[in-house]
Design a protein around this motif. Structure first.
Motif, PDB file in Angstrom:
ATOM      1  N   SER A  66       2.889  82.358  -9.993  1.00  0.00           N
ATOM      2  CA  SER A  66       1.278  81.764 -10.210  1.00  0.00           C
ATOM      3  C   SER A  66       1.117  81.188 -11.959  1.00  0.00           C
ATOM      4  CB  SER A  66      -0.125  82.262 -10.297  1.00  0.00           C
ATOM      5  OG  SER A  66      -0.811  81.900 -10.505  1.00  0.00           O
ATOM      6  N   ARG A  67       0.701  79.641 -11.980  1.00  0.00           N
ATOM      7  CA  ARG A  67       1.023  79.121 -13.178  1.00  0.00           C
ATOM      8  C   ARG A  67      -0.740  79.344 -14.207  1.00  0.00           C
ATOM      9  NH1 ARG A  67       3.363  72.866 -11.826  1.00  0.00           N
ATOM     10  NH2 ARG A  67       5.602  73.945 -11.218  1.00  0.00           N
ATOM     11  N   LEU A  68      -1.629  79.957 -12.917  1.00  0.00           N
ATOM     12  CA  LEU A  68      -3.102  80.168 -13.073  1.00  0.00           C
ATOM     13  C   LEU A  68      -3.039  80.817 -14.551  1.00  0.00           C
ATOM     14  CD1 LEU A  68      -4.775  80.557  -9.638  1.00  0.00           C
ATOM     15  CD2 LEU A  68      -5.073  78.694 -11.400  1.00  0.00           C
ATOM     16  N   PRO A  69      -2.514  81.954 -14.501  1.00  0.00           N
ATOM     17  CA  PRO A  69      -3.080  82.641 -16.802  1.00  0.00           C
ATOM     18  C   PRO A  69      -2.470  81.709 -17.319  1.00  0.00           C
ATOM     19  CG  PRO A  69      -1.077  84.105 -14.460  1.00  0.00           C
ATOM     20  CD  PRO A  69      -0.800  82.991 -13.986  1.00  0.00           C
ATOM     21  N   VAL A  70      -0.999  81.003 -16.885  1.00  0.00           N
ATOM     22  CA  VAL A  70      -0.869  79.821 -17.903  1.00  0.00           C
ATOM     23  C   VAL A  70      -2.198  79.069 -18.319  1.00  0.00           C
ATOM     24  CG1 VAL A  70       0.248  77.778 -19.072  1.00  0.00           C
ATOM     25  CG2 VAL A  70       1.078  80.192 -17.657  1.00  0.00           C
ATOM     26  N   VAL A  71      -2.346  78.408 -17.198  1.00  0.00           N
ATOM     27  CA  VAL A  71      -3.927  77.082 -17.918  1.00  0.00           C
ATOM     28  C   VAL A  71      -5.369  78.113 -18.761  1.00  0.00           C
ATOM     29  CG1 VAL A  71      -5.697  75.806 -16.198  1.00  0.00           C
ATOM     30  CG2 VAL A  71      -3.318  76.359 -15.202  1.00  0.00           C
ATOM     31  N   MET A  72      -5.784  79.330 -17.217  1.00  0.00           N
ATOM     32  CA  MET A  72      -6.572  80.285 -18.301  1.00  0.00           C
ATOM     33  C   MET A  72      -5.903  80.161 -19.508  1.00  0.00           C
ATOM     34  SD  MET A  72      -7.341  83.102 -15.083  1.00  0.00           S
ATOM     35  CE  MET A  72      -8.932  83.561 -15.932  1.00  0.00           C
ATOM     36  N   LEU A  73      -4.792  80.588 -19.790  1.00  0.00           N
ATOM     37  CA  LEU A  73      -4.561  80.979 -22.030  1.00  0.00           C
ATOM     38  C   LEU A  73      -4.599  79.934 -22.887  1.00  0.00           C
ATOM     39  CD1 LEU A  73      -3.760  82.391 -23.875  1.00  0.00           C
ATOM     40  CD2 LEU A  73      -0.983  81.862 -23.098  1.00  0.00           C
ATOM     41  N   LEU A  74      -4.282  78.346 -21.929  1.00  0.00           N
ATOM     42  CA  LEU A  74      -5.148  76.911 -22.581  1.00  0.00           C
ATOM     43  C   LEU A  74      -6.159  77.245 -22.302  1.00  0.00           C
ATOM     44  CD1 LEU A  74      -1.384  75.133 -21.276  1.00  0.00           C
ATOM     45  CD2 LEU A  74      -1.513  76.431 -23.428  1.00  0.00           C
ATOM     46  N   GLY A  75      -7.037  76.926 -21.304  1.00  0.00           N
ATOM     47  CA  GLY A  75      -8.656  76.773 -21.549  1.00  0.00           C
ATOM     48  C   GLY A  75      -9.395  77.473 -22.093  1.00  0.00           C
ATOM     49  N   GLY A  76      -8.658  78.545 -22.192  1.00  0.00           N
ATOM     50  CA  GLY A  76      -9.011  80.233 -23.552  1.00  0.00           C
ATOM     51  C   GLY A  76      -9.296  79.835 -24.430  1.00  0.00           C
ATOM     52  N   LEU A  77      -8.005  79.168 -25.365  1.00  0.00           N
ATOM     53  CA  LEU A  77      -7.483  78.811 -26.733  1.00  0.00           C
ATOM     54  C   LEU A  77      -7.959  77.812 -27.070  1.00  0.00           C
ATOM     55  CD1 LEU A  77      -3.755  79.528 -27.042  1.00  0.00           C
ATOM     56  CD2 LEU A  77      -5.352  81.033 -27.900  1.00  0.00           C
ATOM     57  N   GLY A  78      -8.182  77.660 -26.297  1.00  0.00           N
ATOM     58  CA  GLY A  78      -8.857  75.299 -26.709  1.00  0.00           C
ATOM     59  C   GLY A  78     -10.295  75.763 -26.804  1.00  0.00           C
ATOM     60  N   GLY A  79     -10.699  76.558 -25.941  1.00  0.00           N
ATOM     61  CA  GLY A  79     -12.243  77.093 -26.047  1.00  0.00           C
ATOM     62  C   GLY A  79     -12.447  77.212 -26.998  1.00  0.00           C
ATOM     63  N   ALA A  80     -11.832  78.470 -27.758  1.00  0.00           N
ATOM     64  CA  ALA A  80     -11.493  79.641 -29.316  1.00  0.00           C
ATOM     65  C   ALA A  80     -11.362  78.452 -29.786  1.00  0.00           C
ATOM     66  CB  ALA A  80     -10.783  80.165 -28.975  1.00  0.00           C
ATOM     67  N   LEU A  81     -11.198  77.472 -29.742  1.00  0.00           N
ATOM     68  CA  LEU A  81     -10.204  76.166 -30.797  1.00  0.00           C
ATOM     69  C   LEU A  81     -11.496  75.258 -31.085  1.00  0.00           C
ATOM     70  CD1 LEU A  81      -6.590  76.060 -30.907  1.00  0.00           C
ATOM     71  CD2 LEU A  81      -7.507  78.078 -32.934  1.00  0.00           C
ATOM     72  N   GLY A  82     -11.649  74.975 -30.249  1.00  0.00           N
ATOM     73  CA  GLY A  82     -12.863  74.459 -30.538  1.00  0.00           C
ATOM     74  C   GLY A  82     -14.364  74.882 -30.994  1.00  0.00           C
ATOM     75  N   ALA A  83     -14.717  75.833 -30.182  1.00  0.00           N
ATOM     76  CA  ALA A  83     -16.191  76.308 -31.457  1.00  0.00           C
ATOM     77  C   ALA A  83     -15.709  76.566 -32.701  1.00  0.00           C
ATOM     78  CB  ALA A  83     -16.163  77.881 -30.150  1.00  0.00           C
ATOM     79  N   PHE A  84     -14.566  77.459 -33.059  1.00  0.00           N
ATOM     80  CA  PHE A  84     -14.124  77.144 -34.072  1.00  0.00           C
ATOM     81  C   PHE A  84     -14.044  75.716 -34.943  1.00  0.00           C
ATOM     82  CE2 PHE A  84     -11.683  78.342 -38.157  1.00  0.00           C
ATOM     83  CZ  PHE A  84     -12.063  79.474 -38.049  1.00  0.00           C
ATOM     84  N   GLY A  85     -13.556  74.909 -34.885  1.00  0.00           N
ATOM     85  CA  GLY A  85     -13.238  73.707 -35.478  1.00  0.00           C
ATOM     86  C   GLY A  85     -14.934  73.443 -35.513  1.00  0.00           C
ATOM     87  N   LEU A  86     -15.555  73.260 -34.480  1.00  0.00           N
ATOM     88  CA  LEU A  86     -17.740  72.936 -34.166  1.00  0.00           C
ATOM     89  C   LEU A  86     -17.774  73.215 -35.465  1.00  0.00           C
ATOM     90  CD1 LEU A  86     -19.471  71.162 -33.325  1.00  0.00           C
ATOM     91  CD2 LEU A  86     -19.823  73.081 -31.505  1.00  0.00           C
ATOM     92  N   GLN A  87     -18.098  74.868 -35.592  1.00  0.00           N
ATOM     93  CA  GLN A  87     -18.750  75.600 -36.243  1.00  0.00           C
ATOM     94  C   GLN A  87     -18.133  74.760 -38.099  1.00  0.00           C
ATOM     95  OE1 GLN A  87     -19.652  79.928 -35.053  1.00  0.00           O
ATOM     96  NE2 GLN A  87     -17.722  79.399 -34.354  1.00  0.00           N
TER      97      GLN A  87
END
Length: 202
Positions: A66-87
């Motif tokens: 399944s490709r869902l683990p990769v999708v979730m990993l990218l989504g999680g990294l994007g959310g974390a980096l986005g929040a870190f960059g925003l702060q």
């Protein structure tokens, strides 16, 4: 087989061949044989949960992973980096306030929100990815119009394979028949051509 209008379409109608089988073993054998012949990945329907390795030979099922683990990993990294960059932007560029003598880029304070945003991004991307992968956004599929398909939730297993032309349609039907298909139906993949169907039964 007849069309829906007086003139032939400019491009050949892309059809699917739907074969019904009395047992899951026959379904698996048909999918393996179709995959060995180089046909497109098949879709499987049945009254029970698919086996873990079902459809590995055709590219369907879970054999390819399944490709869902990769999708979730990218989504999680994007959310974390986005929040870190925003702060970081808020405390360094937008509102550089002196609070208790701390530096403007005080990264340890960013970790909790970045972590929570990463979890949220992973969950949302996984949910959206599952909907897309399972085609749950579609409210209708031409396969539903086949009379024998009603038994997919009772006692029969079905395999649907795309056939780009008449020659491939005949070959797929012959292979399904050789594997003991109790019913073979042809239907148009386009919902506008859903009335184009031929049915063969033993």
């Amino acid at each position: 087989m007849s069309g829906t209008g007086p003139m032939a379409p400019a491009h050949p109608v892309r059809r699917h061949v739907l074969g019904g089988f009395a047992t899951a073993a026959q379904r698996d054998a048909a999918m393996a044989r179709l995959g060995a012949q180089g046909f497109p990945p098949a879709s499987s329907y049945g009254p029970t949960e698919p086996d873990a390795g079902m459809g590995a030979g055709t590219g369907a099922g879970t054999g390819g992973g399944s490709r869902l683990p990769v999708v979730m990993l990218l989504g999680g990294l994007g959310g974390a980096l986005g929040a870190f960059g925003l702060q970081s932007y808020a405390t360094v560029a937008a509102y550089p306030l002196d609070i208790g003598g701390r530096p403007h880029f005080f990264w340890p304070a960013y970790i909790p929100f970045a972590l929570e945003a990463g979890f949220m991004g992973a969950m949302l991307s996984g949910f959206a990815g599952y909907l897309v992968a399972a085609r749950l956004l579609r409210l209708y599929d031409p396969v539903d119009e086949n009379p024998s398909f009603r038994r997919a939730m009772i006692d029969h297993w079905f395999v649907a394979v795309a056939a780009p032309d008449d020659a491939a349609t005949a070959r797929i039907a012959d292979l399904m028949g050789a594997e003991g298909a109790s019913s073979i139906e042809e239907y148009a993949a386009d919902t506008q051509q859903a009335g184009v169907r031929e049915e063969r039964r033993e």
